[in-house]
Enzyme design. Structure first.
Site, PDB file in Angstrom:
ATOM      1  N   HIS A 174     -73.446 119.296  47.265  1.00 51.24           N
ATOM      2  CA  HIS A 174     -72.185 118.697  46.790  1.00 51.24           C
ATOM      3  C   HIS A 174     -71.274 119.775  46.232  1.00 51.24           C
ATOM      4  O   HIS A 174     -71.508 120.310  45.144  1.00 51.24           O
ATOM      5  CB  HIS A 174     -72.428 117.621  45.727  1.00 51.24           C
ATOM      6  CG  HIS A 174     -71.180 116.850  45.426  1.00 51.24           C
ATOM      7  ND1 HIS A 174     -70.982 115.539  45.833  1.00 51.24           N
ATOM      8  CD2 HIS A 174     -70.032 117.208  44.806  1.00 51.24           C
ATOM      9  CE1 HIS A 174     -69.784 115.139  45.460  1.00 51.24           C
ATOM     10  NE2 HIS A 174     -69.184 116.143  44.826  1.00 51.24           N
ATOM     11  N   HIS A 218     -66.912 121.543  46.452  1.00 51.23           N
ATOM     12  CA  HIS A 218     -65.503 121.423  46.866  1.00 51.23           C
ATOM     13  C   HIS A 218     -64.969 122.812  47.157  1.00 51.23           C
ATOM     14  O   HIS A 218     -64.461 123.497  46.264  1.00 51.23           O
ATOM     15  CB  HIS A 218     -64.672 120.744  45.772  1.00 51.23           C
ATOM     16  CG  HIS A 218     -65.037 119.319  45.569  1.00 51.23           C
ATOM     17  ND1 HIS A 218     -64.348 118.268  46.137  1.00 51.23           N
ATOM     18  CD2 HIS A 218     -66.074 118.760  44.879  1.00 51.23           C
ATOM     19  CE1 HIS A 218     -64.926 117.127  45.804  1.00 51.23           C
ATOM     20  NE2 HIS A 218     -65.977 117.391  45.034  1.00 51.23           N
ATOM     21  N   GLN A 221     -59.354 112.283  48.649  1.00 50.06           N
ATOM     22  CA  GLN A 221     -59.388 112.491  47.192  1.00 50.06           C
ATOM     23  C   GLN A 221     -58.601 111.430  46.416  1.00 50.06           C
ATOM     24  O   GLN A 221     -59.002 110.998  45.347  1.00 50.06           O
ATOM     25  CB  GLN A 221     -58.835 113.885  46.866  1.00 50.06           C
ATOM     26  CG  GLN A 221     -58.612 114.177  45.388  1.00 50.06           C
ATOM     27  CD  GLN A 221     -59.899 114.418  44.632  1.00 50.06           C
ATOM     28  OE1 GLN A 221     -60.484 115.474  44.741  1.00 50.06           O
ATOM     29  NE2 GLN A 221     -60.337 113.440  43.850  1.00 50.06           N
ATOM     30  N   HIS A 241     -68.233 110.004  46.886  1.00 50.56           N
ATOM     31  CA  HIS A 241     -68.130 110.102  45.432  1.00 50.56           C
ATOM     32  C   HIS A 241     -68.215 108.655  44.955  1.00 50.56           C
ATOM     33  O   HIS A 241     -67.341 107.848  45.286  1.00 50.56           O
ATOM     34  CB  HIS A 241     -66.800 110.716  45.025  1.00 50.56           C
ATOM     35  CG  HIS A 241     -66.722 112.193  45.211  1.00 50.56           C
ATOM     36  ND1 HIS A 241     -66.785 112.785  46.429  1.00 50.56           N
ATOM     37  CD2 HIS A 241     -66.615 113.191  44.291  1.00 50.56           C
ATOM     38  CE1 HIS A 241     -66.707 114.107  46.266  1.00 50.56           C
ATOM     39  NE2 HIS A 241     -66.617 114.380  44.977  1.00 50.56           N
ATOM     40  N   GLU A 265     -68.254 107.441  39.846  1.00 47.92           N
ATOM     41  CA  GLU A 265     -68.153 108.620  38.976  1.00 47.92           C
ATOM     42  C   GLU A 265     -67.268 108.265  37.782  1.00 47.92           C
ATOM     43  O   GLU A 265     -66.095 108.624  37.714  1.00 47.92           O
ATOM     44  CB  GLU A 265     -67.584 109.829  39.725  1.00 47.92           C
ATOM     45  CG  GLU A 265     -67.652 111.113  38.878  1.00 47.92           C
ATOM     46  CD  GLU A 265     -66.985 112.314  39.524  1.00 47.92           C
ATOM     47  OE1 GLU A 265     -66.418 112.168  40.622  1.00 47.92           O
ATOM     48  OE2 GLU A 265     -67.031 113.405  38.919  1.00 47.92           O
ATOM     49  N   ASP A 296     -70.973 120.994  42.699  1.00 48.55           N
ATOM     50  CA  ASP A 296     -69.674 120.329  42.643  1.00 48.55           C
ATOM     51  C   ASP A 296     -68.509 121.323  42.521  1.00 48.55           C
ATOM     52  O   ASP A 296     -67.651 121.351  43.377  1.00 48.55           O
ATOM     53  CB  ASP A 296     -69.631 119.309  41.496  1.00 48.55           C
ATOM     54  CG  ASP A 296     -68.628 118.191  41.733  1.00 48.55           C
ATOM     55  OD1 ASP A 296     -67.971 118.178  42.783  1.00 48.55           O
ATOM     56  OD2 ASP A 296     -68.493 117.313  40.856  1.00 48.55           O
ATOM     57  N   TRP A 338     -61.402 121.200  37.794  1.00 48.19           N
ATOM     58  CA  TRP A 338     -62.304 120.359  37.008  1.00 48.19           C
ATOM     59  C   TRP A 338     -63.242 121.147  36.114  1.00 48.19           C
ATOM     60  O   TRP A 338     -63.834 120.607  35.186  1.00 48.19           O
ATOM     61  CB  TRP A 338     -63.133 119.465  37.949  1.00 48.19           C
ATOM     62  CG  TRP A 338     -62.289 118.506  38.718  1.00 48.19           C
ATOM     63  CD1 TRP A 338     -61.913 117.245  38.317  1.00 48.19           C
ATOM     64  CD2 TRP A 338     -61.684 118.702  40.006  1.00 48.19           C
ATOM     65  NE1 TRP A 338     -61.125 116.674  39.275  1.00 48.19           N
ATOM     66  CE2 TRP A 338     -60.963 117.536  40.320  1.00 48.19           C
ATOM     67  CE3 TRP A 338     -61.677 119.762  40.926  1.00 48.19           C
ATOM     68  CZ2 TRP A 338     -60.235 117.385  41.504  1.00 48.19           C
ATOM     69  CZ3 TRP A 338     -60.952 119.616  42.111  1.00 48.19           C
ATOM     70  CH2 TRP A 338     -60.250 118.437  42.382  1.00 48.19           C
TER      71      TRP A 338
HETATM   72 FE   FE2 Z   1     -67.266 116.145  43.868  1.00 48.37          FE
END
Ligand code: FE2
Length: 413
Positions: free
Chosen positions: A57, A59, A152, A210, A213, A309, A315
């Site tokens: 997982h 990005h 997204q 996703h 979450e 992630d 993030w």
């Molecule tokens: Fe993610």
């Protein structure tokens, strides 16, 4: 036996000492004391040999962008999504390719040889998809990069997102993604899960959403994912990423939910560094950790991996491409500190994510010759020290070496 590479004196995670003989990018023998002519010999000197790290997982379209155009001041998922929206309109395709390749080099040096990266398809320019398809081709010989078509800003909430998911799959993206908890309503989220599973079934693809979450104990999308997986005949091919709401759910409901997930053979990916960072932001004390119920999922027979992630993106300001750091945080949050649990945590960043991605990895005869040598005696010491990746072997080639760190305190005691 004609051997291209012979790895001598390695210790497998189960403690057995073996040599590994490799030819034509395939493992030909795994046994003690192999006698053979080899073009190249690598002495593991009694250190740990393992299947490579796999990050299921990630990005890659956002990685290494921290601070561009600003940082996430609230530290929340939602500000991160808003900030990513600002960055998307500023970055060029070359920016994405350059950052992604930079990250891939770092990751390989840390022993990661496979990554499942979500790629945001909701930018009408399509440059994120084009950039990561190019990167997938550039790294192919060394690193398995599996791409997920990720809307997204929502399958339905973002105008045209469903068409963009289809466009990305037509362009060669591998897996169907989604973000049902970000849709406007729980009903829209359920519809998005249904649409993602139907699309995957039509095209014989995997699904990785996703999913749930949030800190919302009433979020119910993994229940829908389990039901749709069965309805669409996708058992064993769907994944719920994050599942953080399960941390906050009612215990009775979870006792009903876990068998449904197991029945559908939906796998789960927890992302401990990010879950503990983003979740619980609205809490007073006590603050929730936010990570999903890892031991309980495993006790129900559900495959669970730890993913990374984010590395230095809208993030998360930290991250280093080290899956041992990810597993280290994960085992703490899940109270997985018994010897057996720690060995399981090591598998959650090696074999478990490889299984979720459908990869032919493992230290067995006939498998692809991808493995790593760590400067540790066993998986528990590896988790404790997060040591040098002495050698990284991908498809039979040594692609990275690191000298062991040695510190000699002087003038003390
Ligand atoms: Fe993610």
């Amino acid at each position: 036996m004609s051997i291209d590479l012979l790895v001598r004196n390695g210790v497998r995670p189960d403690g057995s000492r073996v040599d590994v003989a490799i030819s034509d990018a395939t493992i030909r023998a795994v046994e003690p004391g192999i006698v053979a002519e080899a073009k190249e010999i690598l002495d593991a000197s009694g250190r740990l040999i393992s299947s490579p790290f796999v990050d299921a997982h990630f990005h890659m379209d956002a990685t290494l962008s921290y601070g561009t155009p600003r940082i996430n001041r609230s530290g929340t998922l939602l500000e991160g999504i808003a900030l990513w929206g600002e960055l998307k309109s500023l970055q060029t395709r070359d920016d994405i390719v350059t950052r992604a390749l930079d990250y891939c080099r770092q990751a390989v040096g840390r022993g990661i040889l496979a990554i499942r990266s979500h790629v945001d398809v909701t930018d009408p320019s399509f440059r994120t998809v084009e950039a990561l398809l190019e990167v997938r081709d550039l790294v192919r010989e060394t690193l398995d990069l599996q791409l997920v078509a990720f809307p997204q800003n929502g399958w339905y909430r973002a105008p045209g997102a469903e068409a963009q998911v289809i466009r990305a799959l037509d362009a060669g993206v591998d897996v169907v993604g989604g973000i049902p908890h970000f849709e406007r309503t729980m009903a829209d989220g359920a519809s998005a899960v249904r649409a993602a599973c139907e699309l995957a079934a039509e095209r014989d693809l995997r699904v990785d959403l996703h999913c749930d979450e949030s800190d919302d104990p009433m979020s119910r999308h993994v229940e829908t994912l389990a039901a749709e997986t069965v309805r669409c005949g996708l058992q064993g091919r769907t994944t719920g990423s994050h599942l953080t709401s399960m941390h906050s759910m009612d215990n009775y409901y979870v006792s009903k939910l876990l068998p449904l997930i197991a029945e559908a053979r939906v796998s789960a990916i927890a992302n401990p560094l990010i879950n503990v960072t983003l979740q619980g932001r609205m809490d007073s004390y006590p603050k929730r950790r936010g990570m999903t119920r890892v031991p309980e999922l495993q006790a129900s027979g559900i495959t669970v991996a730890f993913g990374q992630d984010c590395v230095r993106d809208p993030w998360y300001p930290l991250g280093s491409g080290d899956m041992l750091e990810v597993a280290h945080m994960g085992l703490h949050l899940a109270h997985m500190t018994s010897p057996d649990d720690m060995r399981t945590a090591f598998e959650m960043v090696t074999l478990a994510p490889a299984g979720i991605m459908g990869l032919d990895l493992g230290l067995e005869v006939g498998r692809r010759a991808s493995l790593i040598v760590l400067d540790a005696a066993d998986p528990i010491e590896a988790l404790r020290l997060r040591p040098a990746r002495l050698a990284v072997i991908s498809n039979g080639r040594v692609v990275s070496r690191t000298e062991p760190a040695r510190t000699s305190p002087v003038n003390v005691f």
